[in-house]
Design an enzyme around this catalytic site. Structure first.
Site, short mmCIF file in Angstrom:
data_model
loop_
_atom_site.label_atom_id
_atom_site.label_comp_id
_atom_site.label_asym_id
_atom_site.label_seq_id
_atom_site.Cartn_x
_atom_site.Cartn_y
_atom_site.Cartn_z
N SER A 51 0.83 -1.20 0.00
CA SER A 51 0.00 0.00 0.00
C SER A 51 0.87 1.25 0.00
CB SER A 51 -0.97 -0.04 1.19
OG SER A 51 -2.03 0.86 1.01
N ASP A 165 -5.72 -3.78 -1.96
CA ASP A 165 -4.67 -3.43 -1.00
C ASP A 165 -4.08 -4.67 -0.34
OD1 ASP A 165 -3.33 -2.48 1.39
OD2 ASP A 165 -4.41 -0.60 1.15
#
Length: 299
Positions: A51, A165
């Site tokens: 991320s 993510d």
């Protein structure tokens, strides 16, 4: 026991595998950690990121951290809002094309294979419940996949698979560094325990779109169906739940596969979308590294 090669030649720097965790705007603390390591003379030879950790790590590996840092220090709340290209799809609020285009213009269009530092971005194939390690191909394709925060960003379709993510499955991805031939590893966890100051709790205004996006959303009122306060409240609850989930997973992962050294940032240091607090977060990363990695200054 870690041996830092006291007999190494004077011209060889101690090499590091750096693991940068997920956590939205808190990830700007990674910049401060990197600055501290560079000041101490360490060589970051490998980066694994998830991320925001993938974004910061990828920009650093491309040699453009200074340019990115200046840009992110200069942006304000309005600038951030202008980068949000709303999708209004059921699978995510923001498409992310505008952000990635801006970053590509800033950093350059580059493939991971061209980077001078080994780099891996970690995303999640949620349909098959497995991590996906992206260590080749376009750098910003890998970053876009890794930053696909559920509910906020739409999933990124990559080689026939929808990726989200990586923090969903592994917020601090140490495993990609296991085969590195470096002197030691350092993991930066952005999901640390909540911290309170003596006077007041750290300013951690979780990113409620009801307050932070009103001016931006007003432009679309005549074109789209307005979201109610309850819907935005649900988003905020989901966001906080995601942070709590990542923190729990990170503790479990780090207990099972510990790095040699850790830097931990409190998960209430700032909200997920508070990128306008760059100065504060970068300093926090530097100061936390100074304390957490103090032993390294003595070697």
């Amino acid at each position: 026991m870690i041996i830092l090669d006291n007999i190494k030649s004077a011209d060889r720097k101690t090499s590091i595998s750096l693991v940068l965790g997920s956590g939205g705007a808190r990830g700007l603390a990674h910049i401060g950690v990197i600055h501290w390591l560079e000041e101490q003379g360490y060589e970051i030879s490998s980066i694994s990121g998830c991320s925001m950790g993938a974004l910061i790590g990828g920009v650093y590996a491309a040699g453009k951290l200074e340019i990115f840092e200046q840009w992110v220090r200069d942006i304000n709340k309005i600038d951030i809002l202008t980068l949000l290209d709303l999708s209004w799809q059921k699978n995510g609020l923001v498409k992310g094309d505008k952000i990635i285009a801006t970053l590509t213009e800033l950093v350059g269009d580059i493939d991971i294979d061209q980077l001078p530092i080994k780099f891996t971005a970690v995303a999640a194939d949620i349909a098959n419940e497995k991590e996906v390690w992206l260590s080749s191909g376009n750098l910003f394709d890998a970053i876009r996949a890794s930053i696909s925060l559920p509910l906020f960003f739409t999933p990124f379709h990559y080689k026939g698979v929808d990726l989200i993510d990586g923090g969903v499955l592994n917020p601090v991805p140490i495993a990609p560094t296991f085969g590195d031939n470096t002197d030691f590893s350092i993991a930066v966890n952005l999901g640390g325990s909540v911290v309170k100051s003596n006077a007041t709790e750290i300013n951690c205004h979780e990113n409620k779109p009801s307050s932070k996006m009103n001016s931006f959303l007003a432009r679309f009122k005549r074109k789209v169906v307005a979201h109610s306060v309850n819907e935005w409240g649900a988003y905020d609850i989901a966001n906080q739940a995601f942070d709590a989930m990542q923190s729990t997973i990170a503790r479990q992962k780090l207990a099972a596969y510990p790095a040699d050294y850790f830097v931990e940032i409190a998960r209430n240091a700032c909200g997920t979308l508070e990128f306008h607090r760059a100065d504060e977060m970068i300093k926090l990363g530097y100061d936390t590294a100074e304390v957490s990695l103090a032993r390294l200054k003595k070697t």
